[in-house]
Design an enzyme around this catalytic site. Structure first.
Site, PDB file in Angstrom:
ATOM      1  N   LYS A  53      55.979   2.528   0.378  1.00 48.81           N
ATOM      2  CA  LYS A  53      57.208   2.602   0.289  1.00 48.81           C
ATOM      3  C   LYS A  53      58.052   2.721   1.674  1.00 48.81           C
ATOM      4  O   LYS A  53      59.091   2.125   1.834  1.00 48.81           O
ATOM      5  CB  LYS A  53      57.635   3.921  -0.577  1.00 48.81           C
ATOM      6  N   GLN A  97      57.012  12.445  -4.837  1.00 45.43           N
ATOM      7  CA  GLN A  97      55.850  11.423  -5.145  1.00 45.43           C
ATOM      8  C   GLN A  97      55.021  12.570  -6.047  1.00 45.43           C
ATOM      9  O   GLN A  97      54.481  13.750  -5.926  1.00 45.43           O
ATOM     10  CB  GLN A  97      54.975  11.335  -3.853  1.00 45.43           C
ATOM     11  N   ASP A 120      65.003   8.138  -7.826  1.00 44.45           N
ATOM     12  CA  ASP A 120      63.656   7.496  -8.793  1.00 44.45           C
ATOM     13  C   ASP A 120      64.308   7.545 -10.198  1.00 44.45           C
ATOM     14  O   ASP A 120      63.541   7.261 -11.172  1.00 44.45           O
ATOM     15  CB  ASP A 120      62.652   8.823  -8.659  1.00 44.45           C
TER      16      ASP A 120
END
Length: 288
Positions: A53, A97, A120
């Site tokens: 990422k 994460q 997200d």
């Protein structure tokens, strides 16, 4: 005749090029899109995802920073970090994460992210807004699948879509997004009785179970679109999806490979959401 391969890597490069132009416009205005990633613990797979990422951000013109916490970190310490990032005008997107260590409350951590920075798409607001079609940031993996279908001119309206999987990250939002586009949607799980009777009727089959090569050629309708979201590592170290790719590609009309299918699109949509968040911040748009 073998299925047409949906090349996620190639499409991801195209979409990133388009969105990098939008990022450049912001940079010319003195606004560099910024993404903060929080990782807790030393999960090897998570570390790889975060590195990918960060690298993708640098390639498209997004500033990124990573906040690492040890496995035994206190949840309040992470929440304080998120609150600081919520107030930081240079950070437009915040990503935690997953998975988090067992002593963390996932829902509480995700809910602490400002809705305007939830790139997200996991915040309760964005998840709930999927029901009405008004979400600000769509979850990245289902969003990537929808872009794949759109760019390959695969019709959705009026089609029977079957989603195998009910996770909050893929299965449930995927079903809502297909429904919003006019598909008739059936949600199954890996434990659904007589699963084949559902999958054989699918015009669009999305598989996200985490079970290697679970979907076989006999479960697929000839000419169907098969989207394989799964990625599994076999004992010999090779990667495979939830679909028996070699067999199913001889039956399906379209199919995504693993790797090189949905995966590259997931990271790409995260970048797109971050740029969108920066654009919204530049125009002063807020969730009320």
């Amino acid at each position: 005749m073998s299925a047409q391969i949906i090349d996620g890597k190639k499409l991801a490069e195209l979409v990133r090029t388009e969105w990098s132009a939008r990022a450049e416009k912001l940079i010319q205005l003195g606004i560099k899109p910024g993404l903060a990633v929080i990782i807790v613990g030393d999960n090897a797979a998570s570390s790889i995802y975060v590195r990918n990422k960060v690298r993708a951000c640098s390639e498209i013109g997004i500033y990124s920073e990573v906040h690492n916490f040890p496995q035994h970190a206190d949840q309040d310490e992470v929440l304080q970090c998120i609150q600081a990032l919520n107030q930081n005008p240079h950070i437009h997107g915040i990503l935690v994460q997953l998975p988090l260590p067992a002593h963390f409350e996932n829902n509480r951590v995700i809910a602490s992210i400002a809705v305007e920075k939830d790139v997200d798409g996991f915040h309760h607001y964005n998840v709930g807004a999927l029901v009405t079609g008004n979400t600000i940031f769509s979850p990245c993996t289902p969003y990537g699948v929808m872009v794949m279908l759109e760019r390959n001119r695969i019709p959705i309206e009026g089609q029977h879509a079957v989603v195998i999987g009910r996770s909050n990250i893929v299965g449930k939002p995927m079903a809502f997004m297909l429904l919003e586009q006019g598909a008739t949607v059936t949600i199954c799980t890996s434990k659904t009785r007589n699963l084949q009777q559902f999958t054989k009727n699918a015009d669009i089959l999305v598989v996200a179970t985490g079970k290697p090569r679970m979907v076989t050629a006999g479960m697929v309708k000839p000419g169907a679109v098969v989207i394989d979201v799964g990625i599994n590592r076999l004992p010999d170290g090779k990667l495979c999806g939830d679909v028996d790719y070699d067999a199913v590609k001889e039956v399906a009309g379209f199919i995504t490979p693993v790797p090189g299918g949905v995966g590259p699109m997931t990271i790409t949509m995260l970048l797109c959401n971050t740029i969108l968040a920066a654009e919204r911040a530049q125009t002063g748009l807020k969730i009320r």
